[in-house]
Design a protein around this motif. Sequence first.
Motif, PDB file in Angstrom:
ATOM      1  N   PRO A  23      89.783 -28.774  17.109  1.00 54.75           N
ATOM      2  CA  PRO A  23      89.115 -27.549  17.574  1.00 54.75           C
ATOM      3  C   PRO A  23      87.764 -27.881  18.204  1.00 54.75           C
ATOM      4  O   PRO A  23      87.077 -28.800  17.788  1.00 54.75           O
ATOM      5  N   ARG A  24      87.417 -27.130  19.235  1.00 55.21           N
ATOM      6  CA  ARG A  24      86.140 -27.325  19.923  1.00 55.21           C
ATOM      7  C   ARG A  24      85.302 -26.072  19.755  1.00 55.21           C
ATOM      8  O   ARG A  24      85.835 -24.982  19.520  1.00 55.21           O
ATOM      9  N   PRO A  25      83.990 -26.193  19.912  1.00 53.54           N
ATOM     10  CA  PRO A  25      83.151 -25.001  19.842  1.00 53.54           C
ATOM     11  C   PRO A  25      83.601 -23.996  20.896  1.00 53.54           C
ATOM     12  O   PRO A  25      83.875 -24.352  22.030  1.00 53.54           O
ATOM     13  N   GLY A  26      83.688 -22.752  20.550  1.00 56.89           N
ATOM     14  CA  GLY A  26      84.106 -21.711  21.485  1.00 56.89           C
ATOM     15  C   GLY A  26      85.592 -21.431  21.472  1.00 56.89           C
ATOM     16  O   GLY A  26      86.040 -20.473  22.084  1.00 56.89           O
ATOM     17  N   ASP A  27      86.396 -22.250  20.801  1.00 58.27           N
ATOM     18  CA  ASP A  27      87.841 -22.008  20.759  1.00 58.27           C
ATOM     19  C   ASP A  27      88.165 -20.670  20.106  1.00 58.27           C
ATOM     20  O   ASP A  27      89.087 -19.980  20.523  1.00 58.27           O
ATOM     21  N   GLN A  28      87.408 -20.304  19.093  1.00 54.02           N
ATOM     22  CA  GLN A  28      87.677 -19.048  18.392  1.00 54.02           C
ATOM     23  C   GLN A  28      87.453 -17.864  19.328  1.00 54.02           C
ATOM     24  O   GLN A  28      88.164 -16.877  19.258  1.00 54.02           O
ATOM     25  N   ASP A  29      86.464 -17.984  20.237  1.00 55.74           N
ATOM     26  CA  ASP A  29      86.205 -16.907  21.192  1.00 55.74           C
ATOM     27  C   ASP A  29      87.395 -16.693  22.112  1.00 55.74           C
ATOM     28  O   ASP A  29      87.625 -15.590  22.594  1.00 55.74           O
ATOM     29  N   MET A  30      88.141 -17.749  22.396  1.00 53.81           N
ATOM     30  CA  MET A  30      89.263 -17.672  23.321  1.00 53.81           C
ATOM     31  C   MET A  30      90.593 -17.411  22.614  1.00 53.81           C
ATOM     32  O   MET A  30      91.633 -17.340  23.258  1.00 53.81           O
ATOM     33  N   ALA A  31      90.574 -17.245  21.320  1.00 48.25           N
ATOM     34  CA  ALA A  31      91.813 -17.092  20.558  1.00 48.25           C
ATOM     35  C   ALA A  31      92.610 -15.868  20.995  1.00 48.25           C
ATOM     36  O   ALA A  31      93.836 -15.888  20.989  1.00 48.25           O
ATOM     37  N   ASN A  32      91.929 -14.800  21.396  1.00 48.52           N
ATOM     38  CA  ASN A  32      92.623 -13.571  21.780  1.00 48.52           C
ATOM     39  C   ASN A  32      92.703 -13.380  23.290  1.00 48.52           C
ATOM     40  O   ASN A  32      93.018 -12.302  23.761  1.00 48.52           O
TER      41      ASN A  32
END
Length: 64
Positions: A23-32
């Motif tokens: 996982p990279r920083p910002g991946d969670q922002d792009m999850a949806n």
Amino acid sequence: MPPVLRFSKTAPSASPPARRDAPRPGDQDMANFDLREALAGITVRETSLGEFLAELKKAGKKPS
């Protein structure tokens, strides 16, 4: 003429190499993020170079 070889005198990095699946920083922002939904409102059409340049100029961009 033979190739010139240069060697780095810096020490190798102590950090482990990055993995592709890590996982990279910002991946969670792009999850949806849904690409199809994002592209649904885009219309593509053929245009002339003159028309393209005029639109760039109208948008305040200068072609380089």
